[in-house]
Design a protein around this motif. Structure first.
Motif, short mmCIF file in Angstrom:
data_model
loop_
_atom_site.label_atom_id
_atom_site.label_comp_id
_atom_site.label_asym_id
_atom_site.label_seq_id
_atom_site.Cartn_x
_atom_site.Cartn_y
_atom_site.Cartn_z
N ARG A 2 42.56 32.23 57.04
CA ARG A 2 41.80 31.97 58.15
C ARG A 2 42.27 30.79 58.95
N ILE A 5 44.96 33.00 61.46
CA ILE A 5 44.47 34.10 62.19
C ILE A 5 44.29 33.61 63.67
N ILE A 9 45.96 35.06 67.02
CA ILE A 9 45.11 35.63 68.03
C ILE A 9 45.46 34.99 69.42
N PHE A 28 38.12 30.83 68.62
CA PHE A 28 38.33 32.19 67.68
C PHE A 28 38.08 31.56 66.29
N ARG A 29 38.47 30.47 66.14
CA ARG A 29 38.54 29.86 64.62
C ARG A 29 37.06 29.54 64.36
N GLU A 32 35.58 33.13 63.61
CA GLU A 32 36.28 33.55 62.40
C GLU A 32 35.54 32.95 61.08
N TYR A 71 34.44 39.78 70.42
CA TYR A 71 33.48 40.08 69.19
C TYR A 71 32.38 40.71 69.78
N SER A 145 47.35 43.22 58.70
CA SER A 145 47.84 41.92 58.02
C SER A 145 49.06 42.45 57.04
N PHE A 163 42.42 40.98 61.48
CA PHE A 163 41.30 40.67 62.48
C PHE A 163 40.67 41.72 63.25
N TYR A 164 41.48 42.54 64.10
CA TYR A 164 41.27 43.64 64.65
C TYR A 164 40.98 44.78 64.13
N ARG A 166 38.79 45.18 61.79
CA ARG A 166 37.51 45.15 61.57
C ARG A 166 36.61 45.79 62.63
#
Length: 393
Positions: A2, A5, A9, A28-29, A32, A71, A145, A163-164, A166
Motif C-alpha cells: 500500500r 502504490i 500512481i 490516492f493513499r 487506497e 475511483y 503488479s 491498482f488499476y 481492480r
C-alpha cells in the motif's frame, strides 16, 4: 504494497512534477487505505465516501481531481472528455488495415490509455483479438503488479493484482488476454529494481528505462516473440520531451527497435465531416496517419474514440465491445429505493475468492431504477449479482 502504490500512481496519472504535491496529503493513499479491508476484500464505495468527506484543501487539487475521477470510473461514473477541433480537414478511417500492416513490421506495439476512461481497455480487448493471428503472444501490462506471477495459471485477476486491475474493464481485458492465448506479464519496475531519486525527472527516466529493460529481457529470451504493451498516457512517446524520456524512447535507444505506438487519449471532433461512431484512426486528406495535439510527432497513430452516449444509464461502448447481450434483473428490496452499487461477478471466481475477486461489471444505480443492466464477458458463463448500499450523492 500500500505504501508503494500511491507513489507509482503519481507517475501513472501523468503529473507534470509529482514532487510538487509531496508536502500535501496524497488522496490516492487515503482512498487506497479504504478500498481494501484488513482481509484484502474490495470495497469500491468506501474510497469515494472518504474522498467526499475529506478536507479537500489539504490535497493537491489536480491530484485530488485525478483520484476522484479514477475511483468514480471504477464504479461506472465516467468523466466526459473535452474534444479539440482543427481547421485542417483530417479524416477518420478503419484502424484494422493500418494496424495489421504496421504490426507485421515490428515486434512491439505500445498502446496507451487514460486511466479514467475504461473504454480504452474495452477497445484494447478488440485489438488483442486482431493481433493474435498476426503472431502476437505476449501482453505486457504496466498496471499489473509484478508480484502476481500466477495470473497465467489462474487466468483472472484479484484485488492484489494491481491498482488499476481492480476496474472491471481492465479485469476483463486480462481475462480476454489469457483466454486468447497471450502470456501476461508486468513490465513495471519491481521492488528489487526500485530506486528513489530526489529529482522527479531522474525518477521518471529511471522508471521508464527499467520498464524497457523488462520488455527487452522478454525479447532476449525469445527473439521471435511479438509483444503488445498497455501503458498509461505518455509512456508511448518515442522522443524525449522536456528532459524526460519515456518507455517507447528507451525501447528505441536500448533495444534498437521501432515500436508501433498508439495514442488513445486524444478527444477530437472534426470541423468537417462526420464525427467518429466507433474508434477510428486519424489520417490526413491523402490517407496517411496523422497526429495532432500534445502528442503530435511523438506517436505513430492516434485512435479517436466517439463521444460517449448513455443507453439506459450505461455507456454505449459496452454494447459495442461486448460478446454477450446485457443481463437485466430487478433490483431487490431493500436496494430498489436507494442508490447502490450493482456488481456482476463470475460465479466460480466469487465462490473461490469472494470480494477479493474483480467484478465483470458494476455501476452505481440512481435510486430510481427498477432493474439493473450489466454486461457479462462470455455467453453461457455462470454469473451472480451482488448489491452494496451507498449514501453517495
Amino acid at each position: 504494497m500500500r505504501d508503494w502504490i500511491p507513489a507509482v500512481i503519481a507517475c501513472l496519472m501523468g503529473l507534470a512534477n509529482p514532487g510538487t504535491a509531496s508536502a500535501q496529503r496524497n488522496p490516492f493513499r487515503l482512498a487506497e487505505q479504504l478500498m481494501l479491508d484488513h482481509k484484502g476484500n474490495l470495497d469500491y464505495v468506501a474510497p469515494l465516501r472518504g474522498l467526499a468527506a475529506a478536507d479537500k484543501t489539504t490535497f493537491d487539487s489536480d491530484m485530488y481531481s485525478q483520484a476522484l475521477e479514477t475511483y468514480n470510473s471504477f464504479v461506472g461514473k465516467l468523466t466526459p472528455t473535452v474534444p479539440i477541433r482543427s481547421a485542417t480537414p483530417y479524416g477518420l478511417v478503419e484502424v484494422g488495415p493500418l494496424l495489421a500492416a504496421r504490426a507485421r513490421t515490428t515486434s512491439v506495439i505500445l498502446i496507451n490509455e487514460a486511466h479514467n476512461q475504461p473504454a480504452h481497455r474495452a477497445y484494447c480487448r478488440q485489438l488483442l483479438r486482431q493481433l493474435a493471428p498476426l503472431g502476437y503472444t505476449i501482453f505486457a501490462v504496466e498496471a499489473l503488479s509484478p508480484s502476481d506471477t500466477a495470473i497465467n495459471e489462474r487466468k483472472f485477476p484479484l484485488a492484489t493484482s494491481g491498482f488499476y486491475i481492480r476496474e472491471p474493464n481492465m479485469g476483463n481485458l486480462l481475462r480476454t488476454a489469457c483466454a486468447s492465448g497471450f502470456h501476461v506479464f508486468s513490465h513495471e519496475v519491481s521492488r528489487a529494481q526500485n530506486k528513489e531519486f530526489s529529482d522527479w525527472r531522474r525518477s521518471s527516466n529511471y522508471r521508464d528505462s527499467m520498464q524497457a529493460v523488462n520488455i527487452l529481457a522478454r525479447l532476449r529470451k525469445n527473439p521471435k516473440a511479438k509483444i503488445v504493451a498497455l501503458v498509461g498516457y505518455d509512456h508511448v512517446l518515442e522522443k524525449e520531451r522536456d528532459g524526460v524520456k519515456r518507455l517507447a524512447t528507451y525501447l528505441r535507444e536500448l533495444g534498437h527497435l521501432d515500436p508501433f505506438t498508439i495514442d488513445q487519449t486524444l478527444a477530437y471532433l472534426p470541423s468537417h465531416g462526420t464525427p467518429a461512431t466507433k474508434p477510428m484512426a486519424l489520417v490526413t486528406a491523402k490517407g496517411h496517419l496523422a497526429t495532432i495535439g500534445e502528442r503530435q510527432g511523438y506517436v505513430d497513430m492516434q485512435v479517436i474514440h466517439p463521444a460517449v452516449r448513455l443507453v439506459q444509464g450505461r455507456p454505449d461502448w459496452l454494447a459495442a465491445t461486448a460478446a454477450t447481450k446485457p443481463i437485466t434483473a430487478p433490483i431487490p428490496a431493500p436496494y430498489a429505493d436507494r442508490r447502490c452499487l450493482a456488481q456482476l461477478y463470475d460465479q466460480k471466481e466469487f465462490q473461490q475468492y469472494g470480494t477479493k475477486a474483480v467484478p465483470l461489471d458494476q455501476y452505481l444505480t440512481d435510486g430510481h431504477q427498477q432493474r439493473v443492466r450489466l454486461w457479462g464477458l462470455k455467453p453461457g458463463r455462470p454469473v451472480l449479482i451482488k448489491y452494496r448500499p451507498t449514501e453517495l450523492k
